[in-house]
Design an enzyme around this catalytic site. Structure first.
Site, PDB file in Angstrom:
ATOM      1  N   SER A   1       0.835  -1.121  -0.066  1.00  0.00           N
ATOM      2  CA  SER A   1       0.089  -0.127  -0.030  1.00  0.00           C
ATOM      3  C   SER A   1       0.668   1.274  -0.030  1.00  0.00           C
ATOM      4  O   SER A   1       2.230   1.340   0.465  1.00  0.00           O
ATOM      5  CB  SER A   1      -0.900   0.092   1.170  1.00  0.00           C
ATOM      6  OG  SER A   1      -0.190   0.272   2.271  1.00  0.00           O
ATOM      7  N   LYS A   2       0.437   2.428  -0.109  1.00  0.00           N
ATOM      8  CA  LYS A   2       0.768   3.662  -0.110  1.00  0.00           C
ATOM      9  C   LYS A   2       1.461   3.968   1.182  1.00  0.00           C
ATOM     10  O   LYS A   2       2.648   4.400   1.010  1.00  0.00           O
ATOM     11  CB  LYS A   2      -0.185   4.857  -0.730  1.00  0.00           C
ATOM     12  CG  LYS A   2       0.706   6.248  -0.538  1.00  0.00           C
ATOM     13  CD  LYS A   2      -0.355   7.230  -1.023  1.00  0.00           C
ATOM     14  CE  LYS A   2      -0.424   8.524  -0.298  1.00  0.00           C
ATOM     15  NZ  LYS A   2       0.555   8.944   0.539  1.00  0.00           N
ATOM     16  N   ARG A   3       0.930   3.403   2.359  1.00  0.00           N
ATOM     17  CA  ARG A   3       1.442   3.522   3.576  1.00  0.00           C
ATOM     18  C   ARG A   3       2.984   2.920   3.869  1.00  0.00           C
ATOM     19  O   ARG A   3       3.563   3.274   4.429  1.00  0.00           O
ATOM     20  CB  ARG A   3       0.425   3.049   4.576  1.00  0.00           C
ATOM     21  CG  ARG A   3      -0.631   3.977   4.880  1.00  0.00           C
ATOM     22  CD  ARG A   3      -1.073   4.300   6.208  1.00  0.00           C
ATOM     23  NE  ARG A   3      -0.677   3.384   7.254  1.00  0.00           N
ATOM     24  CZ  ARG A   3      -1.232   2.577   8.100  1.00  0.00           C
ATOM     25  NH1 ARG A   3      -2.562   2.246   7.635  1.00  0.00           N
ATOM     26  NH2 ARG A   3      -1.085   1.865   8.705  1.00  0.00           N
TER      27      ARG A   3
ATOM     28  N   GLY B   1       5.069   2.354   1.521  1.00  0.00           N
ATOM     29  CA  GLY B   1       6.062   3.229   0.878  1.00  0.00           C
ATOM     30  C   GLY B   1       6.434   4.567   1.791  1.00  0.00           C
ATOM     31  O   GLY B   1       7.702   4.738   1.871  1.00  0.00           O
ATOM     32  N   ASP B   2       5.631   5.096   2.326  1.00  0.00           N
ATOM     33  CA  ASP B   2       5.726   6.496   3.325  1.00  0.00           C
ATOM     34  C   ASP B   2       6.578   5.990   4.276  1.00  0.00           C
ATOM     35  O   ASP B   2       7.336   6.726   4.821  1.00  0.00           O
ATOM     36  CB  ASP B   2       4.314   6.879   3.530  1.00  0.00           C
ATOM     37  CG  ASP B   2       3.371   7.457   2.325  1.00  0.00           C
ATOM     38  OD1 ASP B   2       3.922   7.714   1.350  1.00  0.00           O
ATOM     39  OD2 ASP B   2       2.181   7.622   2.558  1.00  0.00           O
TER      40      ASP B   2
END
Ligand code: GLU
Length: 503
Positions: free
Chosen positions: A261-263, A265-266
């Site tokens: 998920s994007k999380r 990556g963050d």
């Protein structure tokens, strides 16, 4: 392969930036199309007006263009299969929703959102989940449960059209990646096909468009597998042949557990988007592979290996090589773990495969921004010397700035260790000897330095390290004599004098 022409589509919804999983779906469609001399089509699925994000469609186009995945047909393309934006095909869908009603495969439903909500709550209280299906539709407000005159009246107001999911039937389909997949319709609900706002839902629009755009193969993410039985039934109900289906495996988190998920990556500091994206609402900026300095070919190569392999040890491929080798049979069923470190390795490998000339042009652009103008011939020599040490073009500066500018600082540890005793006096004498070198070539420079070392009886290592300190400011870099040759006689002597002055 049947002799029908291969036509595949990438069908994103413009609800935000394209995740790299989306790019992989586009890539596999592209590879499959090109491999079979077919067409690769972009269809924008924008029927859900509430989720529309301005800028998302442009982002998708720009991202795929950066990746080098060119469409044969897309919005704006003048061809019999268009328009390619679902919002512009609005009028087509209603006909087919009505057709399904007439053939008994669909019905009108009048339940308001509030009524549906109340129903759900009622079920929740009994720890049950409400499903609109063969068991419940008789107790809901629809054209199957209400008298005809009431239905006629209600049709003057808001309604939706629902699919009449058969009760307890097994729907089977041959997935090109997973083999036979089977679903029991008992587990499924009466999905809305047409909404009260006059727009179709994804399911109806998707099937109608795939049919009329003559799509031969639907290649999409695993998250759409649960929709497959409904789609298969829609094709059957409309009397159409369905395309072949292939559902790609999920891309998993670096830990291998759960969907990327994007999380993730963050948290771990890697991009999940091909290009940087600025959220139009929050202003939040998410990083992109392009802006981080990745080559599109490396990004694409990495994505190709997420779920596919050629069956050999080879890992580095150009787009053309991927087209040549790609087959859906070699796509895995199980999820593919994403590895951010490996992604960097892919970039490094692609960088090494590039001609020095190309790297030189790219590095010169960076130099130009620093007000340094160098010839491509010169930078070509520089990149050839240091390219083994970099992952990104932007790393060249750190590894090679001394070819362009004299060091401003000297590594204090090396100064302490090497710039002592007889070294300064030696260096002073060396400048004179270097002045006398006639043809400024690495071998000749080395001969001059070595002769003096011998004469003074100093350690070769000590002197060379001290000289490196003077020329590059630290203990790194490629062959020292080649550095001296490239920066030139004047500059070499100047840098030794600078060191003598400053240290
Ligand atoms: N619009 C869907 C999406 O956003 C397309 C799914 C499909 O390919 O059928 O992914």
């Amino acid at each position: 392969m049947p002799d029908t022409k291969v036509r595949v589509r990438f069908a994103p919804s413009p609800t935000g930036p394209l995740h790299m999983g989306g790019v992989r779906t586009a890539l596999f469609n592209y590879l499959f199309a090109k491999k079979h001399k077919g067409s690769f089509i972009l269809r924008i699925e924008d029927t859900d007006q509430t989720r529309y994000v301005p800028g998302a469609e442009d982002y998708i186009l720009e991202a795929l263009e950066w990746c080098g995945l060119e469409f044969d047909e897309k919005p704006g393309y003048p061809c019999g299969f268009g328009p390619y934006r679902q919002s512009e095909r609005k009028d087509i869908y209603e006909t087919f929703a009505k057709k399904l009603i007439n053939s008994g495969h669909a019905y009108y439903a009048f339940d308001t959102p509030e009524e549906l909500d109340a129903k759900r709550k009622e079920y929740e209280q009994d720890k049950k989940v409400f499903t609109y299906n063969a068991q419940t539709r008789g107790s809901m407000r629809n054209s199957l449960s209400l008298p005809e005159n009431e239905v006629t009246e209600l049709l003057k107001g808001d309604y939706v059209i629902r699919f009449k999911m058969p009760d307890d039937e097994v729907v089977e389909e041959e997935d090109l990646i997973r083999g036979k997949v089977a679903f029991n319709t008992k587990e499924l609900d009466d999905k809305v096909l047409f909404k009260s706002d006059g727009m179709p839902t994804y399911h109806l629009a998707n099937v109608v468009d795939d049919h009329f755009m003559k799509i031969s193969h639907v290649i999409r993410g695993e998250e759409w597998l649960p929709s497959l039985p409904l789609h298969v039934l829609l094709y059957r109900s409309l009397g159409w042949d369905s395309p072949r289906f292939a559902h790609l495996p999920l891309i998993l988190k670096p830990t291998g557990k759960g969907k990327l998920s994007k999380r993730d990556g963050d948290k771990a500091g890697f991009p999940v988007f091909p290009l940087q994206w600025k959220d139009p609402k929050t202003g939040e900026v998410s990083s992109g592979y392009r802006e981080e300095g990745y080559f599109p070919e490396a990004f694409i190569n990495m994505l190709a290996m997420l779920g596919w392999n050629p069956g050999t040890e080879q890992e580095i491929f150009s787009l053309d090589e991927l087209i040549e080798l790609f087959s859906l049979e070699r796509v895995n069923k199980s999820g593919a773990r994403f590895d951010p470190e490996k992604t960097k390795w892919f970039n490094q490998q692609h960088l090494l495969r590039k001609p020095d000339f190309e790297l030189a042009v790219l590095f010169n652009n960076i130099l130009h921004d620093k007000n340094i103008d160098a010839s491509v011939e010169f930078t070509e020599k520089v990149v050839a010397l240091v390219k083994e040490r970099v992952t990104f073009v932007k790393d060249f500066w750190e590894q090679a700035s001394f070819f362009y500018v004299a060091p401003e600082e000297y590594d204090p540890k090396i100064v302490k260790k090497r710039w002592k005793g007889d070294v300064p006096a030696f260096m002073e004498e060396l400048t004179g000897k270097l002045q006398d070198v006639e043809e400024w070539k690495a071998d000749n420079i080395k001969a001059a330095v070595s002769a003096l070392i011998e004469e003074k009886g100093l350690g070769f290592g000590l002197v060379m390290n001290a000289l490196r300190l003077a020329l590059v400011g630290g203990g790194f870099g490629p062959d020292l004599m080649t550095i001296a040759e490239l920066i030139g006689k004047e500059e070499t002597i100047q840098r030794i004098n600078n060191a003598l002055e400053k240290l």
